[in-house]
Design a protein around this motif. Structure first.
Motif, PDB file in Angstrom:
ATOM      1  N   GLY A  97       0.795  -1.037  -0.636  1.00  0.00           N
ATOM      2  CA  GLY A  97      -0.071   0.045   0.213  1.00  0.00           C
ATOM      3  C   GLY A  97       0.430   1.359   0.166  1.00  0.00           C
ATOM      4  O   GLY A  97       0.728   2.357  -0.988  1.00  0.00           O
ATOM      5  N   TRP A  98       1.809   1.474   1.243  1.00  0.00           N
ATOM      6  CA  TRP A  98       2.688   3.234   1.457  1.00  0.00           C
ATOM      7  C   TRP A  98       3.313   2.584  -0.080  1.00  0.00           C
ATOM      8  O   TRP A  98       3.242   3.576  -0.700  1.00  0.00           O
ATOM      9  CB  TRP A  98       3.116   2.730   2.390  1.00  0.00           C
ATOM     10  CG  TRP A  98       2.478   2.790   3.352  1.00  0.00           C
ATOM     11  CD1 TRP A  98       2.869   1.396   4.800  1.00  0.00           C
ATOM     12  CD2 TRP A  98       0.991   2.799   4.013  1.00  0.00           C
ATOM     13  NE1 TRP A  98       1.441   1.601   5.537  1.00  0.00           N
ATOM     14  CE2 TRP A  98       0.928   3.075   5.188  1.00  0.00           C
ATOM     15  CE3 TRP A  98       0.426   4.192   3.453  1.00  0.00           C
ATOM     16  CZ2 TRP A  98      -0.150   2.949   5.723  1.00  0.00           C
ATOM     17  CZ3 TRP A  98      -0.545   4.403   3.957  1.00  0.00           C
ATOM     18  CH2 TRP A  98      -1.043   4.217   5.646  1.00  0.00           C
ATOM     19  N   ARG A  99       4.220   2.173  -1.049  1.00  0.00           N
ATOM     20  CA  ARG A  99       5.010   2.393  -1.436  1.00  0.00           C
ATOM     21  C   ARG A  99       4.773   1.584  -3.007  1.00  0.00           C
ATOM     22  O   ARG A  99       4.011   2.714  -3.552  1.00  0.00           O
ATOM     23  CB  ARG A  99       6.739   1.865  -1.268  1.00  0.00           C
ATOM     24  CG  ARG A  99       7.541   2.526  -1.032  1.00  0.00           C
ATOM     25  CD  ARG A  99       7.067   3.664   0.092  1.00  0.00           C
ATOM     26  NE  ARG A  99       7.215   2.250   1.433  1.00  0.00           N
ATOM     27  CZ  ARG A  99       7.078   3.058   2.655  1.00  0.00           C
ATOM     28  NH1 ARG A  99       6.997   4.493   2.927  1.00  0.00           N
ATOM     29  NH2 ARG A  99       6.872   2.345   3.901  1.00  0.00           N
ATOM     30  N   GLY A 100       4.118   0.876  -2.861  1.00  0.00           N
ATOM     31  CA  GLY A 100       3.376  -0.510  -3.863  1.00  0.00           C
ATOM     32  C   GLY A 100       2.378   0.160  -4.659  1.00  0.00           C
ATOM     33  O   GLY A 100       2.225   0.421  -6.169  1.00  0.00           O
ATOM     34  N   TYR A 101       1.372   1.449  -3.945  1.00  0.00           N
ATOM     35  CA  TYR A 101       0.729   2.104  -4.406  1.00  0.00           C
ATOM     36  C   TYR A 101       0.693   3.858  -3.675  1.00  0.00           C
ATOM     37  O   TYR A 101       0.843   4.731  -4.583  1.00  0.00           O
ATOM     38  CB  TYR A 101      -0.854   1.862  -3.816  1.00  0.00           C
ATOM     39  CG  TYR A 101      -2.367   2.941  -3.989  1.00  0.00           C
ATOM     40  CD1 TYR A 101      -2.249   3.705  -5.479  1.00  0.00           C
ATOM     41  CD2 TYR A 101      -2.768   3.818  -3.046  1.00  0.00           C
ATOM     42  CE1 TYR A 101      -3.503   4.239  -6.316  1.00  0.00           C
ATOM     43  CE2 TYR A 101      -3.158   4.828  -3.540  1.00  0.00           C
ATOM     44  CZ  TYR A 101      -3.497   5.013  -4.824  1.00  0.00           C
ATOM     45  OH  TYR A 101      -4.694   5.596  -4.967  1.00  0.00           O
ATOM     46  N   LEU A 102       0.762   3.984  -3.025  1.00  0.00           N
ATOM     47  CA  LEU A 102       0.312   5.289  -2.597  1.00  0.00           C
ATOM     48  C   LEU A 102       1.796   6.429  -3.080  1.00  0.00           C
ATOM     49  O   LEU A 102       1.218   7.688  -3.493  1.00  0.00           O
ATOM     50  CB  LEU A 102       0.062   5.558  -1.241  1.00  0.00           C
ATOM     51  CG  LEU A 102       0.132   7.546  -0.574  1.00  0.00           C
ATOM     52  CD1 LEU A 102      -1.241   7.466  -1.002  1.00  0.00           C
ATOM     53  CD2 LEU A 102      -0.135   6.458   0.489  1.00  0.00           C
ATOM     54  N   GLN A 103       2.987   5.763  -2.676  1.00  0.00           N
ATOM     55  CA  GLN A 103       4.339   6.387  -3.472  1.00  0.00           C
ATOM     56  C   GLN A 103       4.112   6.815  -4.705  1.00  0.00           C
ATOM     57  O   GLN A 103       4.856   7.920  -5.150  1.00  0.00           O
ATOM     58  CB  GLN A 103       5.239   6.097  -2.958  1.00  0.00           C
ATOM     59  CG  GLN A 103       6.538   6.586  -2.962  1.00  0.00           C
ATOM     60  CD  GLN A 103       7.686   6.406  -2.576  1.00  0.00           C
ATOM     61  OE1 GLN A 103       8.182   5.964  -1.061  1.00  0.00           O
ATOM     62  NE2 GLN A 103       8.532   5.693  -3.555  1.00  0.00           N
ATOM     63  N   ASP A 104       3.917   5.729  -5.253  1.00  0.00           N
ATOM     64  CA  ASP A 104       3.697   6.034  -6.432  1.00  0.00           C
ATOM     65  C   ASP A 104       2.623   6.912  -6.915  1.00  0.00           C
ATOM     66  O   ASP A 104       2.547   7.299  -8.676  1.00  0.00           O
ATOM     67  CB  ASP A 104       3.282   4.645  -7.816  1.00  0.00           C
ATOM     68  CG  ASP A 104       2.874   4.710  -8.962  1.00  0.00           C
ATOM     69  OD1 ASP A 104       4.653   4.954  -9.779  1.00  0.00           O
ATOM     70  OD2 ASP A 104       1.972   4.419  -9.823  1.00  0.00           O
ATOM     71  N   GLU A 105       1.364   7.080  -6.541  1.00  0.00           N
ATOM     72  CA  GLU A 105       0.244   8.148  -6.942  1.00  0.00           C
ATOM     73  C   GLU A 105       1.144   9.507  -6.581  1.00  0.00           C
ATOM     74  O   GLU A 105       0.672  10.397  -7.429  1.00  0.00           O
ATOM     75  CB  GLU A 105      -0.764   7.529  -6.053  1.00  0.00           C
ATOM     76  CG  GLU A 105      -2.341   8.580  -6.183  1.00  0.00           C
ATOM     77  CD  GLU A 105      -2.706   8.449  -7.760  1.00  0.00           C
ATOM     78  OE1 GLU A 105      -2.156   8.258  -8.458  1.00  0.00           O
ATOM     79  OE2 GLU A 105      -3.911   7.376  -7.505  1.00  0.00           O
ATOM     80  N   LEU A 106       1.774   9.506  -5.896  1.00  0.00           N
ATOM     81  CA  LEU A 106       2.273  10.405  -5.838  1.00  0.00           C
ATOM     82  C   LEU A 106       3.703  11.008  -5.948  1.00  0.00           C
ATOM     83  O   LEU A 106       4.337  12.377  -6.024  1.00  0.00           O
ATOM     84  CB  LEU A 106       2.315  10.913  -3.878  1.00  0.00           C
ATOM     85  CG  LEU A 106       1.349  10.399  -3.211  1.00  0.00           C
ATOM     86  CD1 LEU A 106       2.078  10.965  -1.501  1.00  0.00           C
ATOM     87  CD2 LEU A 106       0.131  11.803  -3.533  1.00  0.00           C
TER      88      LEU A 106
END
Length: 247
Positions: free
Chosen positions: A122-131
């Protein structure tokens, strides 16, 4: 739908499951000897929130992340997340569950790896990518802020100074883990460094089973040295691969 709508859906799932796990199922409490060592895996429920939130966004919006489990080098990523289990297996961890210490070391290493992996999806796999369109300091700080709030420690009546220190630590950790993720494009590599915080006492069972700070610090030092060597080899292999592609 826009970025912030996707982030909102992701975070509602992540923090909702976190609240249920911590305040309804009480998965943040230490595992009792009577419950048995396998009951420790109930703690994974809290960590599952970020992973499930990310998966929901990927399915609903057909979102594609730049990150993957192995990134640019799956074999080295797998070695990185295996290091804590190997180190704890060699050291051996005495326990009250009646399990042979070296075997229990493997159990602890795998358990903490799965927990960290669920979060990192969640934190890196999705959220960091989204930002990803934001500058690195802003991106890492925002992930750290979301990460801090997700733990819900601010609902526990802790002193403001303690909460501010925790927030600072989360942002600092987010920058370090985020940098590794950006370099390797690997969720597993990020998971390896996430494990450090869990070993140092952010996970209740680790503090109970290995109460000596010195022992936990030594485990972390050995892991970090091994990871830095692996990352150096990773960088060399990436450069060679890029050179072949460019030739």
């Amino acid at each position: 739908m826009g970025r912030w709508t996707r982030i909102g859906i992701y975070y509602l799932v992540a923090i909702g499951i976190s609240a249920l796990a911590r305040y309804y199922w009480h998965t943040d409490q230490a595992t009792s000897v009577e419950a048995g060592a396998w009951a420790m895996y109930l703690h994974l429920v809290a960590g599952a929130g970020p992973a499930l939130g990310a998966m929901l966004v990927w399915l609903l919006f057909r979102y594609r992340s730049r990150f993957s489990l192995g990134g640019t080098n799956l074999p080295l990523a797998l070695v990185m997340v295996a290091v804590p289990a190997i180190v704890m297996a060699i050291r051996g961890i005495p326990n009250d569950f009646g399990i042979e210490p070296h075997l229990f070391g493997v159990h602890m290493g795998l358990w903490i790896m799965f927990y960290a992996l669920l979060e990192e999806i969640g934190w890196r796999g999705y959220l960091q990518d989204e930002l990803g369109g934001l500058s690195a300091p802003v991106k890492y700080s925002m992930v750290g802020l979301f990460w801090y709030a997700w733990h819900l420690s601010w609902l526990g009546g802790n002193p403001l100074s303690s909460e501010l220190a925790t927030l600072f630590f989360m942002i600092l950790a987010s920058a370090g883990i985020g940098f590794v993720a950006d370099r390797t494009r690997s969720v597993l590599a990020a998971t390896a460094f996430h494990i450090l915080g869990n070993i140092m006492g952010l996970t209740t069972d680790f503090k109970r089973i290995i109460p000596d700070d010195h022992h936990r610090i030594m485990i972390c030092i050995v892991c970090v040295v091994a990871w830095l060597v692996i990352l150096r080899v990773w960088r060399i292999w990436d450069r060679r691969r890029q050179a072949v592609i460019s030739a």
